[in-house]
Design a protein around this motif. Structure first.
Motif, mmCIF file in Angstrom:
data_model
loop_
_atom_site.group_PDB
_atom_site.id
_atom_site.type_symbol
_atom_site.label_atom_id
_atom_site.label_comp_id
_atom_site.label_asym_id
_atom_site.label_seq_id
_atom_site.Cartn_x
_atom_site.Cartn_y
_atom_site.Cartn_z
ATOM 1 N N THR A 140 0.462 -1.161 0.064
ATOM 2 C CA THR A 140 -0.156 -0.266 -0.018
ATOM 3 C C THR A 140 0.841 0.944 0.381
ATOM 4 O OG1 THR A 140 -1.428 -0.990 0.776
ATOM 5 C CG2 THR A 140 -1.641 1.056 1.390
ATOM 6 N N ASN A 170 -5.166 0.822 5.387
ATOM 7 C CA ASN A 170 -5.570 0.485 4.037
ATOM 8 C C ASN A 170 -5.725 1.833 2.996
ATOM 9 O OD1 ASN A 170 -7.761 2.609 3.914
ATOM 10 N ND2 ASN A 170 -9.034 0.893 4.399
ATOM 11 N N SER A 228 -7.278 3.942 1.103
ATOM 12 C CA SER A 228 -7.973 4.516 1.150
ATOM 13 C C SER A 228 -7.364 5.866 2.441
ATOM 14 C CB SER A 228 -9.586 4.994 0.830
ATOM 15 O OG SER A 228 -10.028 3.670 2.605
ATOM 16 N N GLN A 229 -7.248 5.292 3.337
ATOM 17 C CA GLN A 229 -6.659 5.753 4.709
ATOM 18 C C GLN A 229 -5.336 6.480 4.872
ATOM 19 O OE1 GLN A 229 -6.903 2.272 6.750
ATOM 20 N NE2 GLN A 229 -8.621 2.401 8.792
ATOM 21 N N GLU A 243 -4.300 7.278 1.734
ATOM 22 C CA GLU A 243 -5.050 8.375 1.335
ATOM 23 C C GLU A 243 -5.617 9.431 1.490
ATOM 24 O OE1 GLU A 243 -4.428 9.992 -2.741
ATOM 25 O OE2 GLU A 243 -3.820 8.281 -2.319
ATOM 26 N N GLU A 244 -6.334 9.845 2.695
ATOM 27 C CA GLU A 244 -7.043 10.364 3.337
ATOM 28 C C GLU A 244 -5.789 11.509 3.953
ATOM 29 O OE1 GLU A 244 -9.866 9.205 6.038
ATOM 30 O OE2 GLU A 244 -11.178 8.199 4.324
#
Length: 121
Positions: free
Chosen positions: A39, A92, A94-95, A97-98
């Motif tokens: 990731t 993960n 998306s986390q 990316e946030e």
């Protein structure tokens, strides 16, 4: 941009010479670290304006101690030489990316003012 390995000797210059630096503290025996690695690597390819660094806590025990690492993986984010995020646990995609989006979106004038105010107390 690929991830880079940093050591006690290169940690400071890496944070000081780059606008945004993410640092993944990990170890080879750590299963969550191994799951997070792809990731982190994928994000490094996507965000070429961010330095993605890795610290092997086994090889860099003194650096890990100085960074108060008590659980791995731990992700730290620096922006303009200021630690703006530190959290243990694998994220993960998306986390992660946030976190990157939030770090990029920080009003650094406010952050530097808050740091200066804290230091003045």
């Amino acid at each position: 941009m690929a991830t880079i390995d940093i050591t006690a000797e290169t940690f400071g210059p890496t944070v000081e010479d780059n606008d945004i630096v993410l640092v993944d503290f990990w170890a080879g025996w750590c299963q969550p670290c191994q799951r997070f690695a792809p990731t982190y690597s994928a994000a490094s390819d996507k965000h070429e304006d961010v330095v993605f660094a890795k610290v092997d806590t086994e090889a860099q025990q003194q650096l890990a101690a100085e960074a108060n690492i008590t659980s791995i993986p731990t992700l730290m984010a620096f922006r303009e030489k200021v630690l703006v995020f530190s959290q243990p646990g694998a994220l993960n995609p998306s986390q992660l990316e946030e976190v990157i989006t939030a770090v990029k979106g920080l009003d650094m004038k406010e952050v530097h003012a808050a740091v200066a105010e804290r230091q003045a107390k």
